[in-house]
Design an enzyme around this catalytic site. Structure first.
Site, PDB file in Angstrom:
ATOM      1  N   GLU A   1      73.404  50.733 -38.920  1.00 29.54           N
ATOM      2  CA  GLU A   1      74.045  50.530 -37.609  1.00 29.54           C
ATOM      3  C   GLU A   1      74.992  49.342 -37.628  1.00 29.54           C
ATOM      4  O   GLU A   1      75.749  49.139 -36.686  1.00 29.54           O
ATOM      5  CB  GLU A   1      72.963  50.355 -36.525  1.00 29.54           C
ATOM      6  CG  GLU A   1      72.331  48.966 -36.412  1.00 29.54           C
ATOM      7  CD  GLU A   1      71.312  48.645 -37.512  1.00 29.54           C
ATOM      8  OE1 GLU A   1      71.181  49.438 -38.468  1.00 29.54           O
ATOM      9  OE2 GLU A   1      70.670  47.586 -37.414  1.00 29.54           O
TER      10      GLU A   1
ATOM     11  N   ILE B   1      69.243  43.027 -44.946  1.00 28.59           N
ATOM     12  CA  ILE B   1      68.776  41.795 -44.296  1.00 28.59           C
ATOM     13  C   ILE B   1      67.288  41.651 -44.593  1.00 28.59           C
ATOM     14  O   ILE B   1      66.474  42.409 -44.073  1.00 28.59           O
ATOM     15  CB  ILE B   1      69.018  41.831 -42.774  1.00 28.59           C
ATOM     16  CG1 ILE B   1      70.506  42.069 -42.464  1.00 28.59           C
ATOM     17  CG2 ILE B   1      68.535  40.530 -42.133  1.00 28.59           C
ATOM     18  CD1 ILE B   1      70.801  42.325 -40.996  1.00 28.59           C
TER      19      ILE B   1
ATOM     20  N   HIS C   1      70.730  48.441 -43.134  1.00 31.43           N
ATOM     21  CA  HIS C   1      71.030  48.545 -41.701  1.00 31.43           C
ATOM     22  C   HIS C   1      72.294  49.393 -41.484  1.00 31.43           C
ATOM     23  O   HIS C   1      73.385  48.839 -41.375  1.00 31.43           O
ATOM     24  CB  HIS C   1      71.253  47.148 -41.108  1.00 31.43           C
ATOM     25  CG  HIS C   1      69.999  46.396 -40.813  1.00 31.43           C
ATOM     26  ND1 HIS C   1      69.513  46.220 -39.544  1.00 31.43           N
ATOM     27  CD2 HIS C   1      69.123  45.787 -41.644  1.00 31.43           C
ATOM     28  CE1 HIS C   1      68.381  45.525 -39.584  1.00 31.43           C
ATOM     29  NE2 HIS C   1      68.122  45.246 -40.857  1.00 31.43           N
TER      30      HIS C   1
ATOM     31  N   GLY D   1      63.991  44.674 -37.904  1.00 36.35           N
ATOM     32  CA  GLY D   1      63.437  43.553 -37.134  1.00 36.35           C
ATOM     33  C   GLY D   1      62.318  42.935 -37.933  1.00 36.35           C
ATOM     34  O   GLY D   1      62.413  42.820 -39.151  1.00 36.35           O
ATOM     35  N   GLU D   2      61.273  42.550 -37.259  1.00 38.07           N
ATOM     36  CA  GLU D   2      60.113  41.964 -37.939  1.00 38.07           C
ATOM     37  C   GLU D   2      58.963  42.963 -37.807  1.00 38.07           C
ATOM     38  O   GLU D   2      58.404  43.132 -36.723  1.00 38.07           O
ATOM     39  CB  GLU D   2      59.787  40.612 -37.294  1.00 38.07           C
ATOM     40  CG  GLU D   2      58.762  39.823 -38.050  1.00 38.07           C
ATOM     41  CD  GLU D   2      59.093  39.666 -39.526  1.00 38.07           C
ATOM     42  OE1 GLU D   2      60.245  39.322 -39.865  1.00 38.07           O
ATOM     43  OE2 GLU D   2      58.194  39.918 -40.346  1.00 38.07           O
ATOM     44  N   SER D   3      58.629  43.603 -38.914  1.00 42.95           N
ATOM     45  CA  SER D   3      57.688  44.723 -38.835  1.00 42.95           C
ATOM     46  C   SER D   3      56.304  44.301 -38.346  1.00 42.95           C
ATOM     47  O   SER D   3      55.643  45.051 -37.616  1.00 42.95           O
ATOM     48  CB  SER D   3      57.586  45.414 -40.200  1.00 42.95           C
ATOM     49  OG  SER D   3      57.170  44.503 -41.190  1.00 42.95           O
TER      50      SER D   3
ATOM     51  N   CYS E   1      64.858  49.655 -42.368  1.00 41.97           N
ATOM     52  CA  CYS E   1      64.361  48.318 -42.690  1.00 41.97           C
ATOM     53  C   CYS E   1      62.924  48.120 -42.186  1.00 41.97           C
ATOM     54  O   CYS E   1      62.010  48.711 -42.726  1.00 41.97           O
ATOM     55  CB  CYS E   1      65.333  47.287 -42.155  1.00 41.97           C
ATOM     56  SG  CYS E   1      65.420  45.839 -43.185  1.00 41.97           S
TER      57      CYS E   1
HETATM   58  N1  GLN Z   1      61.641  41.459 -43.607  1.00 41.39           N
HETATM   59  C1  GLN Z   1      61.395  42.210 -42.418  1.00 41.39           C
HETATM   60  C2  GLN Z   1      59.945  42.653 -42.341  1.00 41.39           C
HETATM   61  O1  GLN Z   1      59.201  42.412 -43.244  1.00 41.39           O
HETATM   62  C3  GLN Z   1      62.317  43.408 -42.333  1.00 41.39           C
HETATM   63  C4  GLN Z   1      63.738  42.949 -42.228  1.00 41.39           C
HETATM   64  C5  GLN Z   1      64.625  43.844 -41.419  1.00 41.39           C
HETATM   65  O2  GLN Z   1      64.177  44.754 -40.724  1.00 41.39           O
HETATM   66  N2  GLN Z   1      65.893  43.565 -41.472  1.00 41.39           N
HETATM   67  O3  GLN Z   1      59.537  43.255 -41.390  1.00 41.39           O
END
Ligand code: GLN
Length: 182
Positions: free
Chosen positions: A167, A129, A165, A47-49, A79
C-alpha cells in the site's frame, strides 16, 4: 461496489483503505464484530503484530475473523498481518492463526535493515518495514514473488500474504488483482 474490510485496530490500515477506495470499492474499517458482516474481501495490515493480537483477543474479534477467512473471501495480509496469519511465528515466538502454512521470523531482515526499498525478482516495488522473513513454506503454498530468491509474496487458497507494504508504493496492482476494480 464491493465491501472490503480493513482491520483497523492498530498500524498501517489507512493507506490500504485509500487504495480500496481508489479501486472504487467501499472500505470498511473493522473495529467491532458487526463490521465483519457481508465482507467481500479483507485486508490485515502491517503494524505491531503483538499489539494487534492482544486487541483482537480483548475485543473478542478472533472468532469472527476466523469465520471470514475460512468463508473464503479474498484476504490480503501484509507484514504484521502475515505474522498473524502464519502457521508458526519465531523470534520471538508468538501465537498465530494458521491461515497459511508458512513459518515466519519477526524482524527477520536484520536490524541494520529496519526499513528499505527494493525491487522483487519479478520487478515489483517492495517497501520493507521491520519485515518478517518467511523461513518455511508448506507444500500447498504458492510462492508468487521472491526477493534475492526468498519468498516475499505467497498464496494459498483465498489467502495472499506479503512480507512488504504494497500500500506504500504507487502500484495498486496487487489490490486490484485480489479485489478487482469497479
Ligand atoms: N515487526 C512487526 C511485528 O513484528 C511487523 C512490522 C510491520 O508490520 N511493518 O509485528
Amino acid at each position: 461496489v464491493a465491501r472490503i474490510g480493513v482491520l483497523a485496530l492498530q498500524g498501517a490500515f489507512a493507506r490500504h483503505a485509500d487504495v480500496v477506495r481508489t479501486l472504487g470499492h467501499q472500505a470498511i474499517l473493522i473495529r467491532a464484530e458487526a463490521d465483519f458482516a457481508g465482507l467481500e474481501g479483507l485486508i490485515l495490515p502491517g503494524g505491531e503484530s503483538s499489539v494487534q493480537l492482544d486487541l483482537l483477543q480483548r475485543l473478542q474479534l478472533e472468532e469472527p475473523l476466523r469465520r471470514v477467512v475460512t468463508f473464503g473471501c479474498p484476504v490480503l495480509a501484509t507484514c504484521a498481518g502475515l505474522i498473524l496469519s502464519a502457521r508458526r511465528v519465531r523470534a520471538p515466538e508468538q501465537r498465530s492463526f494458521d491461515f497459511i502454512d508458512v513459518e515466519v521470523e519477526r524482524n527477520g531482515w536484520g536490524r541494520q535493515q529496519e526499513s528499505f526499498e527494493a525491487t522483487s525478482d519479478h520487478g515489483r516495488a517492495l517497501v520493507f518495514i521491520r519485515a518478517p522473513r518467511i523461513v518455511a513454506v508448506g507444500a500447498g503454498v504458492e510462492i508468487v514473488d521472491t526477493f534475492e530468491g526468498e519468498p516475499v509474496l505467497v498464496r494459498a487458497r483465498n489467502v495472499t500474504c506479503a512480507t512488504f507494504h504494497p500500500e506504500l508504493t504507487a502500484e495498486v496492482e496487487l489490490h486490484r488483482a485480489l479485489f478487482g476494480v469497479m
